[in-house]
Write a protein that holds these residues in place. Structure first.
Motif, PDB file in Angstrom:
ATOM      1  N   ALA A 148      -6.408   7.048 -15.815  1.00  0.00           N
ATOM      2  CA  ALA A 148      -7.317   8.155 -15.585  1.00  0.00           C
ATOM      3  C   ALA A 148      -7.178   8.797 -17.137  1.00  0.00           C
ATOM      4  N   GLY A 149      -6.442   9.382 -17.564  1.00  0.00           N
ATOM      5  CA  GLY A 149      -6.126  10.057 -19.097  1.00  0.00           C
ATOM      6  C   GLY A 149      -7.556   8.959 -19.740  1.00  0.00           C
ATOM      7  N   GLU A 150      -7.465   7.646 -19.305  1.00  0.00           N
ATOM      8  CA  GLU A 150      -8.932   6.993 -20.509  1.00  0.00           C
ATOM      9  C   GLU A 150      -9.642   6.669 -20.070  1.00  0.00           C
ATOM     10  N   HIS A 151     -10.086   6.652 -18.556  1.00  0.00           N
ATOM     11  CA  HIS A 151     -10.861   6.665 -17.984  1.00  0.00           C
ATOM     12  C   HIS A 151     -11.773   7.728 -16.681  1.00  0.00           C
ATOM     13  N   GLY A 152     -11.030   8.503 -16.855  1.00  0.00           N
ATOM     14  CA  GLY A 152     -11.489   9.443 -15.794  1.00  0.00           C
ATOM     15  C   GLY A 152     -10.852   9.251 -14.508  1.00  0.00           C
ATOM     16  N   GLY A 153     -10.990  10.131 -13.477  1.00  0.00           N
ATOM     17  CA  GLY A 153     -10.700  10.021 -11.687  1.00  0.00           C
ATOM     18  C   GLY A 153      -9.401  10.524 -11.434  1.00  0.00           C
ATOM     19  N   CYS A 156     -18.988   1.566  -1.987  1.00  0.00           N
ATOM     20  CA  CYS A 156     -18.113   1.125  -3.146  1.00  0.00           C
ATOM     21  C   CYS A 156     -17.834   2.702  -4.818  1.00  0.00           C
ATOM     22  N   SER A 157     -18.726   2.909  -4.589  1.00  0.00           N
ATOM     23  CA  SER A 157     -19.308   4.470  -5.228  1.00  0.00           C
ATOM     24  C   SER A 157     -18.543   5.455  -4.688  1.00  0.00           C
ATOM     25  N   PRO A 158     -17.758   6.416  -4.886  1.00  0.00           N
ATOM     26  CA  PRO A 158     -17.011   6.179  -6.742  1.00  0.00           C
ATOM     27  C   PRO A 158     -15.742   4.943  -6.543  1.00  0.00           C
ATOM     28  N   SER A 159     -15.275   4.341  -7.614  1.00  0.00           N
ATOM     29  CA  SER A 159     -14.691   3.557  -7.737  1.00  0.00           C
ATOM     30  C   SER A 159     -12.963   3.896  -7.151  1.00  0.00           C
ATOM     31  N   VAL A 160     -12.473   2.458  -6.810  1.00  0.00           N
ATOM     32  CA  VAL A 160     -11.475   2.799  -6.303  1.00  0.00           C
ATOM     33  C   VAL A 160     -10.622   1.835  -6.351  1.00  0.00           C
ATOM     34  N   LEU A 161      -9.591   1.970  -7.879  1.00  0.00           N
ATOM     35  CA  LEU A 161      -8.480   1.302  -8.076  1.00  0.00           C
ATOM     36  C   LEU A 161      -7.270   1.671  -7.988  1.00  0.00           C
ATOM     37  N   ALA A 162      -6.590   0.017  -7.608  1.00  0.00           N
ATOM     38  CA  ALA A 162      -4.624   0.948  -7.249  1.00  0.00           C
ATOM     39  C   ALA A 162      -4.357   0.111  -8.569  1.00  0.00           C
ATOM     40  N   PHE A 163      -2.688   0.887  -8.831  1.00  0.00           N
ATOM     41  CA  PHE A 163      -2.237   0.767  -9.714  1.00  0.00           C
ATOM     42  C   PHE A 163      -0.615   0.631  -8.927  1.00  0.00           C
ATOM     43  N   GLN A 164       0.088   0.560  -9.527  1.00  0.00           N
ATOM     44  CA  GLN A 164       1.285  -0.078  -8.844  1.00  0.00           C
ATOM     45  C   GLN A 164       2.873   1.125  -9.230  1.00  0.00           C
ATOM     46  N   PRO A 213       0.976  -0.973   0.275  1.00  0.00           N
ATOM     47  CA  PRO A 213       0.188   0.006   0.266  1.00  0.00           C
ATOM     48  C   PRO A 213       0.949   1.039  -0.093  1.00  0.00           C
ATOM     49  N   GLU A 214       2.203   1.341   0.879  1.00  0.00           N
ATOM     50  CA  GLU A 214       2.759   3.062   0.780  1.00  0.00           C
ATOM     51  C   GLU A 214       3.383   2.879  -0.054  1.00  0.00           C
ATOM     52  N   SER A 215       3.080   2.715  -1.413  1.00  0.00           N
ATOM     53  CA  SER A 215       3.871   2.655  -2.582  1.00  0.00           C
ATOM     54  C   SER A 215       2.859   2.597  -4.244  1.00  0.00           C
ATOM     55  N   SER A 216       1.647   2.680  -3.707  1.00  0.00           N
ATOM     56  CA  SER A 216       0.335   2.162  -4.565  1.00  0.00           C
ATOM     57  C   SER A 216       0.155   3.787  -5.511  1.00  0.00           C
ATOM     58  N   PHE A 217      -0.755   3.621  -5.793  1.00  0.00           N
ATOM     59  CA  PHE A 217      -1.387   5.253  -6.147  1.00  0.00           C
ATOM     60  C   PHE A 217      -2.845   4.427  -6.673  1.00  0.00           C
ATOM     61  N   LEU A 218      -4.097   5.064  -5.996  1.00  0.00           N
ATOM     62  CA  LEU A 218      -5.307   4.923  -6.672  1.00  0.00           C
ATOM     63  C   LEU A 218      -6.176   6.080  -7.885  1.00  0.00           C
ATOM     64  N   VAL A 219      -6.834   5.069  -8.771  1.00  0.00           N
ATOM     65  CA  VAL A 219      -7.496   5.955  -9.494  1.00  0.00           C
ATOM     66  C   VAL A 219      -8.958   6.056  -8.858  1.00  0.00           C
ATOM     67  N   ARG A 220      -9.410   7.248  -8.774  1.00  0.00           N
ATOM     68  CA  ARG A 220     -10.691   7.406  -8.088  1.00  0.00           C
ATOM     69  C   ARG A 220     -11.469   8.010  -8.796  1.00  0.00           C
ATOM     70  N   ASN A 221     -13.070   7.296  -8.804  1.00  0.00           N
ATOM     71  CA  ASN A 221     -14.006   7.582  -9.008  1.00  0.00           C
ATOM     72  C   ASN A 221     -14.089   7.828 -10.999  1.00  0.00           C
ATOM     73  N   LYS A 224       2.583   6.064 -13.370  1.00  0.00           N
ATOM     74  CA  LYS A 224       2.618   6.105 -14.462  1.00  0.00           C
ATOM     75  C   LYS A 224       1.239   5.508 -14.919  1.00  0.00           C
ATOM     76  N   SER A 225       0.953   4.443 -14.462  1.00  0.00           N
ATOM     77  CA  SER A 225       0.236   3.607 -14.359  1.00  0.00           C
ATOM     78  C   SER A 225      -1.050   4.102 -14.712  1.00  0.00           C
ATOM     79  N   ALA A 226      -1.229   4.892 -13.520  1.00  0.00           N
ATOM     80  CA  ALA A 226      -2.501   5.064 -12.975  1.00  0.00           C
ATOM     81  C   ALA A 226      -3.059   7.025 -13.057  1.00  0.00           C
ATOM     82  N   VAL A 227      -2.256   7.844 -14.165  1.00  0.00           N
ATOM     83  CA  VAL A 227      -2.563   8.564 -14.845  1.00  0.00           C
ATOM     84  C   VAL A 227      -2.656   7.769 -16.280  1.00  0.00           C
ATOM     85  N   ALA A 228      -2.183   7.080 -16.472  1.00  0.00           N
ATOM     86  CA  ALA A 228      -2.562   6.548 -18.140  1.00  0.00           C
ATOM     87  C   ALA A 228      -4.046   6.302 -18.222  1.00  0.00           C
TER      88      ALA A 228
END
Length: 164
Positions: A145-150, A128-136, A93-101, A139-143
């Motif tokens: 979010a660029g495609e799916h918002g949040g 469970c809403s808005p969604s919260v998805l984890a990314f390693q 968790p301490e090194s992860s990023f999330l995309v919310r909403n 860069k992955s999280a930003v990409a």
């Protein structure tokens, strides 16, 4: 001879009872591993969140469910594992990023609750809403979010909101 049959029958009965007990225990454990402790929805493998609550590991469908457990119960909750949404790998968790909403929310793929008149009930709150998805990584999280918002946020910053 009758006493021997009685001993054998007792032994067989004990084995059957033990087998049924084990099968029941296994079924309950398997079911709880597949269901979110907070909302009872299925735990999707690419969103699985593991937290320690009351000294026990508990599975959650997303970080929001795990962290909201603290707000609702007042008990200390420590998220110890997240799952990368894209690669399905375990993350710290301490090194992860999330995309919310974002517009992706696998938790909402369920039948709506209905009232006595068989009409869908309006939802006022859904943990469970808005969604919260984890990314390693960011860069992955930003990409994503660029495609799916949040909004992209570090897990530690997101978790701090729930500790209040």
């Amino acid at each position: 001879m009758t006493q021997r049959k009685s001993v054998v029958a007792s032994f067989v009965a004990i084995l059957v009872i033990a087998g049924l007990g084990y099968a029941t225990w296994h079924f309950v454990n398997e079911k709880s591993a597949q269901s979110c402790r907070a909302c009872a929805r299925p735990v999707h493998s690419h969103m699985k969140t593991v937290a320690i609550l009351d000294g026990q590991r508990a599975n959650y469908c997303c970080p929001a469910c795990a962290l909201s457990e603290h707000q609702q119960s007042g008990k200390q909750v420590q998220v110890v594992e997240l799952t990368d949404y894209l690669s399905n790998t375990t993350l710290k968790p301490e090194s992860s990023f999330l995309v919310r909403n974002s517009d992706v929310n696998p938790c909402l793929q369920h039948r709506p609750a209905v009232g006595e008149d068989s009409q869908p009930l309006e939802s006022k709150f859904d943990r469970c809403s808005p969604s919260v998805l984890a990314f390693q990584d960011r860069k992955s999280a930003v990409a994503f979010a660029g495609e799916h918002g949040g909004q992209v946020v570090k897990f530690s910053d997101f978790a701090t909101q729930y500790q209040r």
